[in-house]
Scaffold this active site. Structure first.
Site, short mmCIF file in Angstrom:
data_model
loop_
_atom_site.label_atom_id
_atom_site.label_comp_id
_atom_site.label_asym_id
_atom_site.label_seq_id
_atom_site.Cartn_x
_atom_site.Cartn_y
_atom_site.Cartn_z
N TRP A 26 30.41 19.57 84.32
CA TRP A 26 29.33 20.60 84.13
C TRP A 26 29.35 21.84 85.56
O TRP A 26 29.25 20.67 86.52
CB TRP A 26 28.17 20.19 84.04
CG TRP A 26 26.71 20.52 83.55
CD1 TRP A 26 25.96 21.18 82.79
CD2 TRP A 26 25.85 20.92 85.35
NE1 TRP A 26 25.02 22.40 83.54
CE2 TRP A 26 25.01 21.27 84.23
CE3 TRP A 26 26.12 19.95 86.52
CZ2 TRP A 26 24.42 22.45 85.41
CZ3 TRP A 26 25.33 20.70 86.83
CH2 TRP A 26 23.83 22.03 86.71
N LYS B 243 20.47 31.35 70.88
CA LYS B 243 20.90 30.77 71.51
C LYS B 243 21.39 29.19 71.07
O LYS B 243 20.38 28.36 71.24
CB LYS B 243 20.66 31.01 73.01
CG LYS B 243 21.35 29.97 74.12
CD LYS B 243 20.69 30.48 74.97
CE LYS B 243 21.27 29.07 76.06
NZ LYS B 243 20.70 29.15 77.58
N ASP C 102 22.20 25.62 71.99
CA ASP C 102 23.36 24.83 72.26
C ASP C 102 23.28 23.79 71.97
O ASP C 102 22.93 22.97 70.83
CB ASP C 102 21.57 25.30 73.83
CG ASP C 102 22.00 24.41 75.09
OD1 ASP C 102 23.27 23.64 74.99
OD2 ASP C 102 20.87 24.28 75.70
N CYS D 200 26.15 27.81 72.87
CA CYS D 200 25.90 27.56 74.81
C CYS D 200 26.59 25.73 74.21
O CYS D 200 25.91 25.54 73.09
CB CYS D 200 24.20 27.25 74.53
SG CYS D 200 24.28 26.89 76.06
N ASP E 180 26.16 26.58 83.20
CA ASP E 180 25.27 27.14 84.04
C ASP E 180 24.83 27.19 85.13
O ASP E 180 24.21 27.46 85.93
CB ASP E 180 24.54 25.54 83.28
CG ASP E 180 23.94 24.78 82.24
OD1 ASP E 180 23.67 25.96 81.44
OD2 ASP E 180 23.37 24.21 81.78
C1 GLA Z 1 21.35 23.79 79.17
C2 GLA Z 1 21.63 24.86 78.52
C3 GLA Z 1 20.45 26.08 79.67
C4 GLA Z 1 19.34 25.76 79.28
C5 GLA Z 1 19.35 24.51 79.24
C6 GLA Z 1 17.49 24.61 78.33
O1 GLA Z 1 21.67 22.98 79.94
O2 GLA Z 1 23.12 25.14 79.22
O3 GLA Z 1 21.31 27.64 79.41
O4 GLA Z 1 19.26 26.41 77.59
O5 GLA Z 1 20.50 23.65 78.15
O6 GLA Z 1 17.10 22.56 78.41
#
Ligand code: GLA
Length: 742
Positions: free
Chosen positions: A190, A467, A469, A517, A539
Site C-alpha cells: 500500500w 470512483k 474503490d 481504485c 494513495d
Molecule cells: C481508499 C482510496 C482513497 C480514498 C479512501 C476513502 O484508501 O484509495 O483514495 O478514496 O479509500 O476511504
C-alpha cells in the site's frame, strides 16, 4: 499479418512482420513450441523441437511444449491439470483440428482485447482432445497487425457425461530455449505500488502470485523478461500480462536443460472448477508482447493495445477531465456548504470535474460504519446526492462520486438485513480489515441488489464520473451458495461477479467515466482497464514517490490510465515538502487531478495551479495519448535515485514534451546530456522551456530556439551547464521543455 499453416511440417506461423510465433503439431499429437521472437520469413519452416528421451521412454518427452500436461513425463510446472471422476489426473491431449479466422472473439464473462474491424487481427483456435475422457482443450491465439502482441487463452470443454475438475488452467505457457534473461516484476505494498524488481533468472522456480482475492498492491499481474544487455531504448524483451483482477500466478521455471518456461494465469492454489457435463470453462486472457526496441518499445506495444483495444466506451479516446477530489482536503469531515465552496473554487482554477469521495452515505463520519448503505448522509447532504450534484453542476463543473460497492461494515443496515451476504466460513472467525467485510460477489442476488441501488443513484443525479474503490483483501473464502465440491470456485466467481456488475453499469450508463481504485493501486490491472479506462494508481501523492510509482506502472500501463493528483504539503503520506511545480509536472505525466482543499491555497499558489491546468489542457492530447518514453528511469540509471526524465510525443508528432526531475540538489553539479527520442531526424523543432522549476535559467540559453530532431536525439539537451559554484535553490527541481515541430 497472417497465420499460416504448413501441412507438410504441421507448423503454424503467426506473424505480423515484426513478431513471429511458431508452434508445431508433434508426432504424438501434442503441440511443441518452436519459436517466439523477431519476425522470420514464412517460407522457411523451422525444424521440429528436439525430442528429449532423458526421463522416459515414450515420445512425450519433448523439451518445449506449448501447453504442457501434468503427469506424462514432463516434470516441470504444467499449464493445466484435470481430475477425472475416478480421481485420476493424467490427460493425453492430442491435436484434433484447428480454425483460422479474421478478427477475434470475446472471452465470455471476462475482459478481453478486441478488434473494431476483423482485418485488424487473425485468430487461431487449436483444438486438442483427451480421447479417454472426451474433454477438449481449445487454445486461442490472436495476433494483431498494429501491435506486437499475441492474446492467448484456453477453453476447457466437457462434452461427456461425467463431471471433470479443472485444478489448474493457465492462460499462457511458453517454453523459451535459453535462460539468459532478467525477470522484471512489479511488486510493492500500500502506498508504494509498482516497485520494479529486476534480477537474472536462476535455475528452478521463481515468480509472483496473489492470494488476496484481488491482484494486489504487492504483486501486479505482469512479468517481463529482458536480455541482460537490454536497456530502455535497445534490445530484446518479452512481456506477459494477465487480464484478470483476482488471484494469479506469474512465474518462470528454468529446467535442467536451461529451458525457460513462463506461465501466467489464475493461481491454482486457490482455484478449482467443477466442469459439469456439457460445460465450458474459459481462462482469463493473457497478452504476450515482444520488443527488440528495449523496454520503451515493449511498453509502447502494451500502451497502444491497452489504450485502444482493451479499454472501451465513450471515454476510451476522449480527453479526460481535470478533476479535484476532496479526500485529502477534508477526509470524512465536510458539509454540503464546504463541498460547494470547494467546487466553486475548483471551477475558478480551471478544474472540470469535482469528485466527492468517501463519507457521503449512511451515517459515515469515519471508517467504522455504513459501507453497504448507499443512501445519502442526511446531515451532510440534506438534499441528497441529487441535490448536491445539481448544485455543483449549476456552478459549471461536472460532478463525480466515490463508491465501494463490494463492501459492507458490520455496523450497517445492509449487514443487519443480509449477514449471509458477507464472505465468511461458518463456525470460523470473521476477519475484519478497516472494520469491514467483503460481499460475496459470486452470488447473483448480491450483484442484482448492487446494480439496483447504484442505478437508482445514477439515474436521478447528474453524475459524470464514478470512483469505484475496493479497500480490503478477502479472508475466510467460502460461499454459502456453492456446494462443497464448488468451493474452489469461490475466488474466480467473485471476480466474475465484479466484472458482471461493471459490465451492467457501463452498459446502462455509457456516458459515465469510471475510475477504478483499491486502496490506491491494489487492483490496478488490465482486467479493470476493460471497464474503467483510468485508475487511481496509489494513495501516495508525494511528488517524489510518484515518480517511482508512475515510472514502474508505465512499463505496462498507458498514461491515459494513470490517474495522478497534486496534493498539499507537507505530504500526508511522507510529510515531505516538494514545490508545487514539481508535484504538478510529475502529475502532468498522467491524468491530472488535484486532491486538496483549494480554499487553503495561497493566492500565488492559486495562480500557479491555474497556470498548470491551462498548460495541461492545452497539451492534454500529448500527455494522455502521446507516445511515452522513460528517458531516465529513477532507479534503473547510473544516476540512480537522483534524477528522472520522461518524454511524450503527440499522436501526430507535431509536439513533444520533456519533463526533467532532479531529486536532490548537489553542489558543483555535473553537466548532463539528455538525449531525446521519438522525434523526426529531418524535422526542426522550436524548443522552449515552460518552467525551469529550480533548474538554472541558463538552460534556456543552451537549449531553446530552433533545434534539429537529429541534434536533439543524438547531441541531446544540455542541462546543469552553469552555476557550478552558486548555491542551489533547494531540492526537487523539475523542468519542462516544449518542442513544436516546425
Ligand atoms: C481508499 C482510496 C482513497 C480514498 C479512501 C476513502 O484508501 O484509495 O483514495 O478514496 O479509500 O476511504
Amino acid at each position: 499479418m497472417s497465420i499460416i499453416y504448413d501441412e507438410q511440417s504441421k507448423q503454424f506461423h503467426l506473424t505480423n512482420g515484426s513478431l513471429s510465433y511458431i508452434i508445431r503439431i508433434l508426432e504424438n499429437g501434442s503441440i511443441g513450441q518452436v519459436y517466439c521472437g523477431k519476425a522470420l520469413r514464412i517460407e522457411n519452416p523451422l525444424p521440429a523441437p528436439i525430442p528429449f528421451k532423458g526421463f522416459s521412454n515414450n515420445d512425450k518427452s519433448f523439451a518445449r511444449f506449448e501447453y504442457p500436461v501434468y503427469g506424462s513425463g514432463d516434470f516441470r510446472q504444467p499449464a493445466f491439470k484435470l481430475r477425472f471422476a475416478d480421481g485420476s489426473v493424467v490427460a493425453e491431449p492430442e491435436y484434433q483440428e484447428h480454425r483460422i479466422y479474421a478478427g477475434k472473439k470475446e472471452v465470455p464473462g471476462l475482459p478481453s482485447t478486441y478488434t473494431e474491424k476483423p482485418s485488424e487481427a487473425e485468430t487461431l483456435e487449436l483444438e486438442l482432445l483427451d480421447n479417454v475422457s472426451g474433454v477438449k482443450i481449445v487454445l486461442y491465439y490472436t495476433i494483431f497487425g498494429e501491435y506486437n502482441c499475441i492474446a492467448r487463452h484456453t477453453a476447457f470443454v466437457n462434452p461427456g457425461d461425467q463431471t471433470v475438475f479443472i485444478e489448474n488452467g493457465m492462460s499462457l505457457s511458453l517454453d523459451l530455449p535459453d535462460p539468459h534473461w532478467n525477470m522484471i516484476t512489479l511488486t510493492g505494498a500500500w502506498a508504494r505500488e509498482f516497485e520494479v524488481s529486476d534480477a537474472p533468472l536462476r535455475p528452478g522456480f521463481q515468480g509472483i502470485q496473489s492470494m488476496r482475492g484481488i491482484s494486489g498492491a504487492q504483486t501486479n499481474p505482469a512479468l517481463i523478461l529482458r536480455r541482460p544487455a537490454t536497456t530502455e531504448h535497445h534490445g530484446e524483451a518479452l512481456g506477459f500480462s494477465l487480464l484478470y483482477s483476482g488471484n494469479f500466478t506469474a512465474a518462470v521455471e528454468v529446467d535442467q536443460w536451461d529451458i525457460t518456461r513462463v506461465m501466467i494465469g489464475i493461481n491454482s492454489d486457490t482455484f478449482s472448477w467443477e466442469l459439469k457435463s456439457t460445460g465450458v470453462f474459459h481462462t482469463p486472457e493473457a497478452v504476450l508482447v515482444f520488443s527488440d526496441e528495449g523496454l520503451n518499445g515493449l511498453s509502447q506495444q502494451f500502451h497502444g493495445l491497452y489504450r485502444s483495444r482493451l479499454a472501451r466506451g465513450k471515454w476510451r479516446d476522449a480527453e479526460r477531465p481535470v478533476l479535484l477530489n476532496n479526500w485529502e482536503g477534508t477526509y470524512f469531515d465536510f458539509t454540503e456548504a464546504k463541498i460547494l465552496e470547494m467546487a466553486a473554487l475548483s471551477r475558478e482554477l480551471g478544474v472540470e470535474l469535482f469528485v466527492l469521495d468517501d463519507g457521503w452515505f449512511g451515517k459515515r463520519d469515519d471508517d467504522h460504519s455504513s459501507l453497504g448503505d448507499w443512501f445519502p448522509h442526511k446531515t451532510k447532504l440534506p438534499e441528497g446526492v441529487t441535490g448536491l450534484a445539481k448544485k455543483v453542476t449549476a456552478l459549471g463543473i461536472m460532478f463525480g462520486l466515490w463508491i465501494e460497492p463490494e463492501m459492507v461494515n458490520p455496523d450497517s443496515d445492509l449487514f443487519r438485513a443480509h449477514p449471509d451476504w458477507a464472505v465468511h466460513t461458518p463456525e470460523r472467525v470473521r476477519t475484519e480489515q478497516r472494520y469491514q467485510y467483503v460481499l460475496d460477489m459470486g452470488r447473483p442476488e448480491v450483484i442484482d441488489y448492487l446494480f439496483k441501488v447504484l442505478s437508482d443513484i445514477l439515474k436521478d443525479a447528474p453524475i459524470s464520473y464514478i470512483k469505484w474503490d475496493m479497500n480490503r483483501s478477502i479472508t475466510e473464502p467460502y460461499s454459502l451458495s456453492l456446494s462443497a465440491e464448488q468451493q474452489g470456485e469461490f475466488f474466480h466467481r467473485y471476480v466474475l461477479g465484479v466484472y458482471d456488475l461493471y459490465a451492467r453499469l457501463t452498459a446502462a450508463f455509457p456516458d459515465l467515466l469510471f475510475e477504478s481504485c483499491a486502496s490506491g493501486g491494489a487492483r490496478f490491472d488490465p482486467g479493470m482497464l476493460h471497464y474503467a479506462p483510468q485508475g487511481w494508481l496509489s494513495d501516495d501523492t508525494d511528488g517524489l514517490e510518484r515518480i517511482h510509482i508512475q515510472d514502474g506502472a508505465s512499463l505496462v500501463y498507458p498514461i491515459s490510465s494513470i490517474s495522478a493528483h497534486v496534493s498539499a504539503v507537507p505530504n500526508h503520506q511522507t510529510a515531505r515538502i516538494t514545490p508545487l511545480s514539481f508535484r504538478g509536472m510529475v502529475a502532468f505525466f498522467g491524468v491530472l487531478g488535484y486532491e486538496l482543499d483549494p480554499a487553503k491555497l495561497k493566492p500565488e499558489e492559486q495562480e500557479a495551479v491555474k497556470k498548470q491546468i491551462a498548460f495541461y489542457k492545452a497539451h492534454r492530447q500529448t500527455f494522455q495519448f502521446g507516445s511515452f518514453y522513460r528517458l531516465v528511469s529513477p532507479l534503473r540509471h547510473s544516476l540512480s535515485g537522483r534524477f528522472a526524465a520522461w518524454m511524450t510525443v503527440s499522436p501526430d508528432g507535431s509536439e513533444a514534451i520533456v519533463g526533467v526531475f532532479k531529486i536532490l540538489s548537489n553542489p558543483n553539479q555535473r553537466p548532463l546530456t539528455l538525449k531525446l527520442t521519438g522525434l523526426e531526424s529531418a524535422a526542426d523543432y522550436q524548443v522552449t522551456i515552460w518552467e525551469t522549476g529550480g533548474f538554472a535559467e541558463a538552460d534556456r540559453h543552451y537549449n531553446c530556439g530552433t533545434r534539429g530532431g537529429d541534434e536533439l536525439m543524438n547531441a541531446g539537451l544540455m542541462l546543469e551547464c552553469t552555476d557550478h559554484h552558486s548555491p542551489r535553490k533547494g531540492d526537487f527541481f523539475s523542468e519542462l521543455f516544449l518542442l513544436k515541430r516546425k
